[in-house]
Design an enzyme around this catalytic site. Structure first.
Site, PDB file in Angstrom:
ATOM      1  N   HIS A 190      -7.750  -5.506  -0.963  1.00 22.61           N
ATOM      2  CA  HIS A 190      -6.530  -4.801  -0.577  1.00 22.61           C
ATOM      3  C   HIS A 190      -5.658  -5.698   0.300  1.00 22.61           C
ATOM      4  CE1 HIS A 190      -4.381  -0.972  -0.418  1.00 22.61           C
ATOM      5  NE2 HIS A 190      -4.189  -1.147   0.883  1.00 22.61           N
ATOM      6  N   ASP A 231      -9.793  -4.582  -5.253  1.00 21.44           N
ATOM      7  CA  ASP A 231      -9.318  -3.428  -4.482  1.00 21.44           C
ATOM      8  C   ASP A 231      -9.940  -2.174  -5.077  1.00 21.44           C
ATOM      9  OD1 ASP A 231      -7.956  -1.441  -3.150  1.00 21.44           O
ATOM     10  OD2 ASP A 231      -5.994  -2.388  -3.338  1.00 21.44           O
ATOM     11  N   SER A 291       0.838  -1.196   0.000  1.00 20.35           N
ATOM     12  CA  SER A 291       0.000   0.000   0.000  1.00 20.35           C
ATOM     13  C   SER A 291       0.876   1.251   0.000  1.00 20.35           C
ATOM     14  CB  SER A 291      -0.955  -0.055   1.201  1.00 20.35           C
ATOM     15  OG  SER A 291      -1.973   0.902   1.076  1.00 20.35           O
TER      16      SER A 291
END
Length: 258
Positions: free
Chosen positions: A233, A205, A52
């Site tokens: 995610h 995601d 991320s």
């Protein structure tokens, strides 16, 4: 690195305890921290991993110090571009209009939502900061994934962690992750090292659409992209692919003269 910032985790003081110095917390400072760590432990070059936000930082580090990178493994890929930030804070509200209406209700007309929250989270009134942190956490929990296994709920049960996370995220996002315009990752793909790179991303995601790693992969010849159809995610299968890639690329020998 996974989600590295100054002022969080074991780094003290936390951002919420030192708001006067928050402006010193920048991507360039984090890159310097990583270089200081590398030198301290005596590593000439290393495999860099990020998830991320950590993937954005990994990419920024690789652009700044390409000779120090043997390979990259990035999961739930982000690059910190303004279009990504505006999507996750405003555009994705088209998918979750009820939650977004609550989230954006106090934002003045013509002001970016992320900039509004960045200001609230530095307000002198602790009650204002706490309310903004709660609202930010609720919004993040809403949009993070379309994975059927995802159950929305607080991302951070502890109020201090919730406030610190929201403060740092909005600080970075309101400043385009300190990688604006021509300094953005996608504008500087020619500066990325020509080393093995694996990008792992979930199709579901919704807050970070697969278009981001797709663009990165297309512009980065040494990269390979793996899209996990069933996850959002950084799900379990994504992390399994990530671990396999790390095991494989950890054997890459540093380049001579690095």
């Amino acid at each position: 690195m996974s989600g590295l910032w100054r002022g969080c985790g074991r780094s003290t003081p936390w951002a919420i305890d030192d708001l006067e110095r928050l402006d010193e917390n920048t991507t360039a400072a984090l890159i310097d921290d990583l270089e200081a760590l590398r030198a301290h432990v005596g590593i000439d070059a290393w495999l860099v991993h990020g998830v991320s936000w950590g993937s954005t930082l990994a990419l920024a580090y690789a652009v700044a110090h390409p000779a120090r990178v043997t390979a990259l493994v990035l999961t739930a890929v982000t690059t910190g571009g303004r279009d990504e930030i505006d999507w996750i804070t405003e555009g994705v509200g088209r998918i979750f209009p009820e939650a977004w209406a609550r989230f954006a209700a106090t934002t003045p007309h013509g002001v970016r939502v992320v900039e509004h929250y960045a200001r609230l989270l530095r307000d002198p009134d602790p009650a204002v900061r706490a309310a903004a942190a709660d609202a930010w956490d609720a919004w993040e929990a809403t949009h993070i994934s379309l994975d059927p296994a995802w159950v929305p709920g607080p991302l951070h049960d502890d109020a201090r962690e919730r406030a610190n996370f929201a403060t740092l995220v909005t600080h970075y996002w309101a400043n385009d992750c300190f990688l604006p315009g021509a300094a953005s990752i996608l504008a500087r793909t020619d500066d990325l090292p020509d080393v093995p790179a694996v990008l792992v991303h979930g199709r579901r995601d919704i807050s970070g659409p697969v278009i981001t790693p797709w663009h990165l992969h297309r512009a980065w010849p040494s990269s390979e992209l793996h899209v996990v159809e069933s996850e959002g995610h950084s799900g379990e299968d994504e992390m399994e692919l990530t671990c396999r890639a790390i095991d494989r690329l950890a054997l890459v020998v540093p380049r001579a003269g690095g």
